[in-house]
Design a protein around this motif. Sequence first.
Motif, PDB file in Angstrom:
ATOM      1  N   LYS A 234      53.693  43.225  34.996  1.00  0.00           N
ATOM      2  CA  LYS A 234      52.291  43.426  35.307  1.00  0.00           C
ATOM      3  C   LYS A 234      51.876  42.647  36.558  1.00  0.00           C
ATOM      4  N   LEU A 235      52.868  42.157  37.302  1.00  0.00           N
ATOM      5  CA  LEU A 235      52.592  41.419  38.526  1.00  0.00           C
ATOM      6  C   LEU A 235      53.048  42.217  39.739  1.00  0.00           C
ATOM      7  N   SER A 236      52.316  42.095  40.828  1.00  0.00           N
ATOM      8  CA  SER A 236      52.748  42.657  42.113  1.00  0.00           C
ATOM      9  C   SER A 236      52.302  41.704  43.198  1.00  0.00           C
ATOM     10  N   SER A 237      52.952  41.789  44.349  1.00  0.00           N
ATOM     11  CA  SER A 237      52.628  40.856  45.424  1.00  0.00           C
ATOM     12  C   SER A 237      52.381  41.597  46.720  1.00  0.00           C
ATOM     13  N   GLY A 238      51.676  40.936  47.614  1.00  0.00           N
ATOM     14  CA  GLY A 238      51.399  41.466  48.940  1.00  0.00           C
ATOM     15  C   GLY A 238      51.132  40.310  49.887  1.00  0.00           C
ATOM     16  N   THR A 239      50.594  40.642  51.039  1.00  0.00           N
ATOM     17  CA  THR A 239      50.366  39.654  52.081  1.00  0.00           C
ATOM     18  C   THR A 239      48.930  39.789  52.579  1.00  0.00           C
ATOM     19  N   GLY A 240      48.396  38.723  53.125  1.00  0.00           N
ATOM     20  CA  GLY A 240      47.084  38.744  53.750  1.00  0.00           C
ATOM     21  C   GLY A 240      47.060  37.727  54.876  1.00  0.00           C
ATOM     22  N   TYR A 241      45.923  37.591  55.549  1.00  0.00           N
ATOM     23  CA  TYR A 241      45.808  36.622  56.632  1.00  0.00           C
ATOM     24  C   TYR A 241      44.357  36.152  56.750  1.00  0.00           C
ATOM     25  N   PHE A 242      44.207  34.887  57.174  1.00  0.00           N
ATOM     26  CA  PHE A 242      42.881  34.287  57.319  1.00  0.00           C
ATOM     27  C   PHE A 242      42.161  34.857  58.542  1.00  0.00           C
ATOM     28  N   VAL A 243      40.860  35.128  58.364  1.00  0.00           N
ATOM     29  CA  VAL A 243      40.032  35.564  59.490  1.00  0.00           C
ATOM     30  C   VAL A 243      38.869  34.610  59.743  1.00  0.00           C
ATOM     31  N   THR A 244      38.613  33.663  58.819  1.00  0.00           N
ATOM     32  CA  THR A 244      37.566  32.659  59.043  1.00  0.00           C
ATOM     33  C   THR A 244      38.066  31.308  58.560  1.00  0.00           C
ATOM     34  N   ASN A 245      37.476  30.261  59.091  1.00  0.00           N
ATOM     35  CA  ASN A 245      37.813  28.902  58.662  1.00  0.00           C
ATOM     36  C   ASN A 245      37.257  28.582  57.285  1.00  0.00           C
ATOM     37  N   SER A 246      36.363  29.431  56.782  1.00  0.00           N
ATOM     38  CA  SER A 246      35.798  29.206  55.455  1.00  0.00           C
ATOM     39  C   SER A 246      36.578  29.923  54.359  1.00  0.00           C
ATOM     40  N   GLY A 247      37.734  30.509  54.703  1.00  0.00           N
ATOM     41  CA  GLY A 247      38.619  31.028  53.669  1.00  0.00           C
ATOM     42  C   GLY A 247      38.577  32.514  53.415  1.00  0.00           C
ATOM     43  N   HIS A 248      38.021  33.320  54.340  1.00  0.00           N
ATOM     44  CA  HIS A 248      38.057  34.775  54.181  1.00  0.00           C
ATOM     45  C   HIS A 248      39.438  35.302  54.572  1.00  0.00           C
TER      46      HIS A 248
END
Length: 439
Positions: A234-248
Motif C-alpha cells: 500500500k506504499l508508493s514513492s515519487g519525487t518532488g522539489y522545493f519552490v519556496t523557503n517556507s517548505g512548498h
Amino acid sequence: MQVLLASSGHRNSVPNQDFGQRLFEAITNFQRENGFEPSGYLPDPQMERLVDAARPALALWGLQQVNHPTRNVSLWVPLGLGLTSNRTREGLEFRDPQRRVSLDYKYFTGVNVQGGYPVLLETVQRQGAVIQYKVLRRDFFVIMSYKDNVSTYSRYHNDDNGALGFSFSWNNDNGPVYGERLVTLISSSLYAEATGGPWVSPPSYSQEVAAVPPSTRPAPTPIAPAPKTEEEDKLSSGTGYFVTNSGHIVTNHHVVKSCSTIAVFSGDQPAAEGRLIGSDETNDLAVLKTDLKPTKVANIRIGARLGDPIAVFGYPLSQVLASSGNFTLGSITALAGMRDDTRHLQISAPVQAGNSGGPLLDASGNLVGTIISKLNAMKVVQATGDMPQNVNFAIKSSVVASFLESRGISYETNATSNALAPADLADHAKALSVMILCK
C-alpha cells in the motif's frame, strides 16, 4: 465555438472574430484529446462532442445577461449558482450563499481607467494579495490577484464619463465552479459590449447534467509507481522539489492523488508530513506544504531550447536503487510531447519508476521542467518492431509557474547562466529535491 472551447477548458483567452494561432491551437488540442485528426476545423460530429464537453459547466453556471442599472450595458452573470443580488449606488452586487463566488458590477462616475488602475492596484496590494496578472491600456485595465485561497479578477473600461466594470472572486475550496473558465466568459461579455465586438447569447443547458465534471485534457501516461514488497503493497514513492523557503514542494498529481498520508524526506532531516494544498489533474501537478527548511529552492527558467543539456534528479525504484537519489544527464530532444502536446518537453535523460515529480534542470541548475512520464517501450516495440531509447517527458516550467501563480505561491525566477560542473549540479539538484512516500 470559442465560448464552448472556453467553457470546456480548452481556451483561456477572450473570444474574438479573428482566427489566429491561439484559436487554432485550442481546436487542435481538443481534437487530439478526443481522438480526432488535428485539422483545426470542426465538422458537425466534432462540434457535438465539443457541446457535450462544455455542457456540464454551462449548466452549472446558468449564465444570463444582466444589464447595469444605469448604463444599459449587459454582463454575463452565473445566476445558476443561486446568487442573490443587491442594488448599490454604483451598480449591482451578487453573492453566493455557498460562498463559492462573488461578483460586483459597478460604474464609477468621474473616474477613468488611467486613474482607477493605480488606486485599485494599491488597495489590492495593501490587503496582502499576490498580484498574478495586471495590464493597463488606454481604455481598459485588468488586475488578477490571489489571497487565502480566493482568486479575484477585476476588469474596467472607460464608459462615457466614468469607468464601468466588474470584480469577480471565486474559491474552489467551497465547491467546484471552474472559476478560471467562468471569468474568461464574464470578461469576454464586457469586452464585447465595451468595444462593439461580435458576441453571442449565453448558451443554456439543463441543470440535470451539472454534476458531471467538464471535459479536461487527459493527463499523460504517468510513470508507473515504484515496485512494492508484499509487506508494503500500500506504499508508493515519487519525487518532488522545493519552490519556496517556507517548505512548498511541487510534484505530480498522480504521485499523491490517492494518499491517505504523505511523508516527505529531505537530506538528513527527519521525515515530515506533506499536506496537499493544491492539485491540477489536467496538467498532472500538485503542491505540498511541509515544515521542512530547504537549503536550496528551484529557480524557474522559462524558455528552454532544443538541444539544451539537462539533468534529472529523483528517487527511482527506491526499494531497489540507492536511497540517496539518482542523478542522470541528457538533453532536450523535442519542444513538445506526445501528439505535439506543447505543455511538455521530450528529454533523453533516463528516468525510472519513482522519478515522477522530480526536477528537470538546465546546466546552470535552473528549473526548466517537472518529470512526468516515459514512453511505453514495449507498446512501441509491438507496434513498430523497434525499441525506443530514452524517450521521456517533462512538464514545461511555464506550466509549473502558471500552476503556482493560480494558487498564490511566489517562486524564484533569478535564473543564472553560469554552467555548473556535473558533480556540483548533482549536489544542487539533490539539495532541492525530496523523496515522497505515499500511503
